[in-house]
Write a protein that holds these residues in place. Structure first.
Motif, PDB file in Angstrom:
ATOM      1  N   HIS A   1      59.231 -11.194   3.315  1.00  0.00           N
ATOM      2  CA  HIS A   1      60.595 -11.141   3.859  1.00  0.00           C
ATOM      3  C   HIS A   1      61.167 -10.001   3.073  1.00  0.00           C
TER       4      HIS A   1
ATOM      5  N   ILE B   1      63.283  -7.355   4.928  1.00  0.00           N
ATOM      6  CA  ILE B   1      64.491  -7.391   5.293  1.00  0.00           C
ATOM      7  C   ILE B   1      65.589  -7.215   4.205  1.00  0.00           C
TER       8      ILE B   1
ATOM      9  N   GLY C   1      65.827  -3.576   3.759  1.00  0.00           N
ATOM     10  CA  GLY C   1      66.820  -3.009   5.032  1.00  0.00           C
ATOM     11  C   GLY C   1      68.301  -3.395   4.650  1.00  0.00           C
ATOM     12  N   LEU C   2      68.574  -4.597   3.965  1.00  0.00           N
ATOM     13  CA  LEU C   2      70.175  -4.894   3.706  1.00  0.00           C
ATOM     14  C   LEU C   2      70.188  -3.991   2.636  1.00  0.00           C
TER      15      LEU C   2
ATOM     16  N   TRP D   1      74.987  -7.627  -0.422  1.00  0.00           N
ATOM     17  CA  TRP D   1      73.454  -7.463  -0.538  1.00  0.00           C
ATOM     18  C   TRP D   1      72.788  -6.107  -1.009  1.00  0.00           C
TER      19      TRP D   1
ATOM     20  N   TYR E   1      70.282 -13.271  -4.742  1.00  0.00           N
ATOM     21  CA  TYR E   1      70.553 -13.427  -3.053  1.00  0.00           C
ATOM     22  C   TYR E   1      71.314 -14.552  -2.653  1.00  0.00           C
TER      23      TYR E   1
END
Length: 120
Positions: free
Chosen positions: A10, A13, A16-17, A77, A103
Motif C-alpha cells: 500500500h 498510495i 502519492g498522498l 496526509w 495515518y
C-alpha cells in the motif's frame, strides 16, 4: 524459471498522498499564511474579501467544498507521512502502532473535514 508472485504494497498510495499534499503545502501554504496571518488582520484586503459571509459562501458551494476538503485532507496526509518517517529517522520504531496512529489521525481528519463540510 518459477513464476513468482510479487508482494503487493500500500506504500504507493501513501507516497502519492504525501506528494500531492507536499505540492499543495509548497504552493498554497505560504499564501494561506500571508492572507490569513497578515493581510486580513492588517486590513490589506478589501473588507468583503475576508468577511464571514464570503468564506461561508465559499464553503457552501460544491466547488469550494471540494477545494477545501482536498486542501485539508491532502495536507493532513502529507503531515502524517512526514511525521511517521521522521519518527523512524530519529530512532522511534513504533511499527504498526506508529503507522496506525499517524495515518489514523490523517484518516480521521479527512473524514471529519468531509463531515463538517457536508453539514454546511
Amino acid at each position: 524459471m518459477k513464476n513468482r508472485q510479487l508482494k503487493r504494497s500500500h506504500a504507493p498510495i501513501f507516497w502519492g498522498l504525501f506528494g500531492a499534499g507536499g505540492m499543495l503545502a509548497a504552493l498554497f501554504g505560504p499564501m494561506l499564511v500571508l492572507l490569513t496571518g497578515f493581510a486580513a488582520p492588517l486590513g490589506w484586503l478589501p473588507a468583503k474579501a475576508a468577511s464571514y459571509q464570503s468564506m461561508l459562501a465559499l464553503a457552501q458551494s460544491l466547488v469550494g467544498k471540494a477545494a477545501l476538503w482536498g486542501l485539508v485532507s491532502l495536507l493532513l496526509w502529507h503531515a502524517a507521512h512526514r511525521i511517521y518517517h521522521s519518527l523512524h529517522d530519529v530512532g522511534v520504531h513504533g511499527g504498526p502502532l506508529a503507522k496506525a496512529l499517524t495515518y489514523g489521525v490523517a484518516a480521521a481528519g479527512t473524514l471529519a473535514a468531509l463531515g463538517l463540510l457536508a453539514r454546511i
